[in-house]
Motif scaffolding. Structure first.
Motif, short mmCIF file in Angstrom:
data_model
loop_
_atom_site.label_atom_id
_atom_site.label_comp_id
_atom_site.label_asym_id
_atom_site.label_seq_id
_atom_site.Cartn_x
_atom_site.Cartn_y
_atom_site.Cartn_z
N PHE A 1 35.38 42.72 50.93
CA PHE A 1 35.76 41.97 49.72
C PHE A 1 35.26 42.66 48.46
O PHE A 1 36.01 42.87 47.50
N LEU A 2 34.00 43.05 48.45
CA LEU A 2 33.41 43.67 47.26
C LEU A 2 34.06 45.01 46.96
O LEU A 2 34.22 45.40 45.80
N SER A 3 34.47 45.73 47.99
CA SER A 3 35.10 47.04 47.77
C SER A 3 36.43 46.89 47.04
O SER A 3 36.89 47.81 46.36
N LYS A 4 37.05 45.71 47.15
CA LYS A 4 38.34 45.47 46.50
C LYS A 4 38.19 44.92 45.08
O LYS A 4 39.09 45.09 44.26
N VAL A 5 37.07 44.22 44.79
CA VAL A 5 36.97 43.52 43.50
C VAL A 5 36.00 44.18 42.52
O VAL A 5 36.01 43.84 41.34
N LEU A 6 35.17 45.08 42.99
CA LEU A 6 34.21 45.69 42.08
C LEU A 6 34.70 47.07 41.63
O LEU A 6 35.42 47.75 42.34
N THR B 1 27.41 41.63 55.70
CA THR B 1 28.52 41.48 56.65
C THR B 1 29.69 42.39 56.27
O THR B 1 29.89 42.70 55.09
N GLU B 2 30.44 42.80 57.26
CA GLU B 2 31.63 43.63 57.01
C GLU B 2 32.63 42.89 56.12
O GLU B 2 33.28 43.50 55.27
N ARG B 3 32.72 41.57 56.32
CA ARG B 3 33.69 40.78 55.54
C ARG B 3 33.36 40.83 54.05
O ARG B 3 34.25 41.00 53.22
N LEU B 4 32.08 40.70 53.70
CA LEU B 4 31.68 40.77 52.29
C LEU B 4 31.81 42.20 51.77
O LEU B 4 32.25 42.42 50.64
N GLN B 5 31.43 43.19 52.58
CA GLN B 5 31.57 44.59 52.16
C GLN B 5 33.01 44.90 51.81
O GLN B 5 33.31 45.54 50.79
#
Length: 249
Positions: free
Chosen positions: A244-249, A238-242
């Motif tokens: 989120f992960l782009s900000k925390v990883l 999902t775009e929402r998870l993509q």
């Protein structure tokens, strides 16, 4: 991810809802947690992660839906929740140790008072667990004499002394100095290897990737995505998870 249909869930969450006045913190969440699962719950602040965890043992009362734990509907007001909480170990961000009691007393008060264990039996089990986490020499110390990482390891041992069927962790490393995080994660890793059923709310993405068998992403009170760790982190759907992960990883 395929789940064996033969297995009965240890925890079955059905349409769980929680409202704080006009705010919907949990919006019809449904999920099964099976024996031996190590489920990590991640997501942005305010997504409902901690509320979900606290609803699992009714530290937070849900507004709607049902939670079945070992086949018993623990959201039923006739349910003796204290009896079921003994089987659900809980570890918080803050350690919640009794400051006026020694570590040994902190560890044995529950088994003696709630499970009618003898002092000798409770102390023997506490000592075994203290040795396991490398803190046997601190049994007669007081919480004020321990580091944050040691206190959190003691908090985990205190929960384990009740011999729970599932362990719930609410951001157990977020209050720790960075150099103390590893010692707490090592204890949790050992529990996972021992097949302890665990539900962990965390910001430790690397640890989730390494230890979880399922990762759940929550946002806006909903479960947005769920998968095994490699697919979850490497191929978010999902775009929402993509995002989120782009900000925390």
């Amino acid at each position: 991810m395929s789940i064996d249909m033969e297995r009965k869930p240890l925890i079955e969450v059905v349409d769980l809802t929680k409202k704080f006045h006009k705010l919907t913190a949990l919006d019809s969440i449904s999920i099964n947690i099976y024996e031996g699962d190590v489920v990590f719950v991640v997501g942005p602040s305010g997504s409902g992660k901690s509320t979900f965890l606290r609803c699992l043992n009714r530290l937070e009362e849900s507004t709607g839906g049902n939670i079945l734990f070992e086949g018993i509907n623990i959201t039923d007001e006739k349910c003796d929740i204290d009896k079921h909480r003994q089987k659900m170990g809980m570890v918080f961000q803050q350690f919640n140790l009794f400051p006026h009691m020694t570590i040994m007393k902190n560890l044995t008060i529950g088994p003696i008072k709630l499970q009618n264990k003898s002092k000798e039996e409770a102390e023997a089990e506490a000592m075994r667990l203290l040795e396991r986490v490398g803190l046997a020499d601190r049994a007669q110390a007081y919480p004020s004499q321990l580091s944050g990482g040691q206190k959190q390891r003691i908090a985990i041992v205190r929960a384990l002394c009740m011999k729970p069927d599932v362990m719930l962790f609410d951001e157990p490393t977020s209050a720790l100095d960075p150099e103390m995080v590893g010692e707490v994660l090592a204890v949790m890793r050992d529990l996972a290897e021992d097949k302890m059923t665990m539900v962990v709310v965390t910001h430790e993405m690397g640890f989730a990737k390494e230890v979880a068998n399922r990762v759940i992403f929550m946002a806006d009170g909903k479960i947005v995505e769920e998968n095994e760790p490699k697919a979850f982190f490497d191929h978010p759907q999902t775009e929402r998870l993509q995002s989120f992960l782009s900000k925390v990883l």
